[in-house]
Scaffold this motif. Structure first.
Motif, PDB file in Angstrom:
ATOM      1  N   GLN A   1       0.843  -1.195   0.000  1.00 25.60           N
ATOM      2  CA  GLN A   1       0.000   0.000   0.000  1.00 25.60           C
ATOM      3  C   GLN A   1       0.877   1.244   0.000  1.00 25.60           C
ATOM      4  O   GLN A   1       1.795   1.365   0.799  1.00 25.60           O
ATOM      5  N   LEU A   2       0.568   2.177  -0.895  1.00 26.35           N
ATOM      6  CA  LEU A   2       1.231   3.473  -0.943  1.00 26.35           C
ATOM      7  C   LEU A   2       0.168   4.538  -0.713  1.00 26.35           C
ATOM      8  O   LEU A   2      -0.814   4.616  -1.454  1.00 26.35           O
ATOM      9  N   ALA A   3       0.325   5.329   0.327  1.00 27.98           N
ATOM     10  CA  ALA A   3      -0.620   6.407   0.629  1.00 27.98           C
ATOM     11  C   ALA A   3       0.030   7.738   0.284  1.00 27.98           C
ATOM     12  O   ALA A   3       1.150   8.022   0.703  1.00 27.98           O
ATOM     13  N   VAL A   4      -0.687   8.546  -0.520  1.00 24.50           N
ATOM     14  CA  VAL A   4      -0.165   9.829  -0.967  1.00 24.50           C
ATOM     15  C   VAL A   4      -1.178  10.913  -0.609  1.00 24.50           C
ATOM     16  O   VAL A   4      -2.365  10.785  -0.899  1.00 24.50           O
ATOM     17  N   SER A   5      -0.686  11.971   0.007  1.00 25.63           N
ATOM     18  CA  SER A   5      -1.535  13.118   0.341  1.00 25.63           C
ATOM     19  C   SER A   5      -0.958  14.332  -0.376  1.00 25.63           C
ATOM     20  O   SER A   5       0.221  14.664  -0.195  1.00 25.63           O
TER      21      SER A   5
ATOM     22  N   ILE B   1      -2.492   1.979  -4.406  1.00 25.92           N
ATOM     23  CA  ILE B   1      -2.246   3.389  -4.100  1.00 25.92           C
ATOM     24  C   ILE B   1      -3.537   4.058  -3.658  1.00 25.92           C
ATOM     25  O   ILE B   1      -4.578   3.916  -4.297  1.00 25.92           O
ATOM     26  N   SER B   2      -3.452   4.788  -2.561  1.00 22.35           N
ATOM     27  CA  SER B   2      -4.583   5.611  -2.131  1.00 22.35           C
ATOM     28  C   SER B   2      -4.111   7.058  -2.088  1.00 22.35           C
ATOM     29  O   SER B   2      -3.025   7.356  -1.595  1.00 22.35           O
ATOM     30  N   VAL B   3      -4.941   7.932  -2.639  1.00 21.67           N
ATOM     31  CA  VAL B   3      -4.587   9.346  -2.738  1.00 21.67           C
ATOM     32  C   VAL B   3      -5.623  10.157  -1.979  1.00 21.67           C
ATOM     33  O   VAL B   3      -6.832   9.953  -2.138  1.00 21.67           O
TER      34      VAL B   3
END
Length: 100
Positions: free
Chosen positions: A60-64, A90-92
């Motif tokens: 999981q890659l979380a990007v804000s 990926i969650s943005v």
């Protein structure tokens, strides 16, 4: 008979004998050689296994990001990343930033 040769000081048994005309592996040398080949094969197998697990990013890659930057720059890059690495999730999250 030729002089016995040892692999290392810790081995007290000859691995092969040598004369001026030939070298001959001993029975103990054959056992040692087989064990070394087996160990080398196992090392190669584990290295290949580890390399294959590291070859593709997973998880999981979380990007804000700020919404404007996310829409124009980050989203197209992340879409390409998802296509290249399908095992990556990926969650943005985008936020509106107010400049004072």
């Amino acid at each position: 008979m030729g002089s016995p040769l040892h692999r290392s000081p810790s081995l007290k048994t000859p691995l092969f004998t040598r004369t001026t005309r030939q070298q001959t592996i001993t029975a103990e040398g054959v056992i040692y050689l087989d064990a070394c080949r087996t160990a080398r094969h196992e090392i190669d197998r584990v290295e290949t296994l580890l390399a294959s697990t590291m070859a593709e990013p997973t998880g999981q890659l979380a990007v804000s990001v700020p919404s404007l930057l996310g829409a124009q720059v980050i989203t197209p890059t992340l879409l390409a990343l998802c296509q290249q690495w399908p095992q990556l999730s990926i969650s943005v999250s985008a936020s509106v930033e107010l400049l004072a």
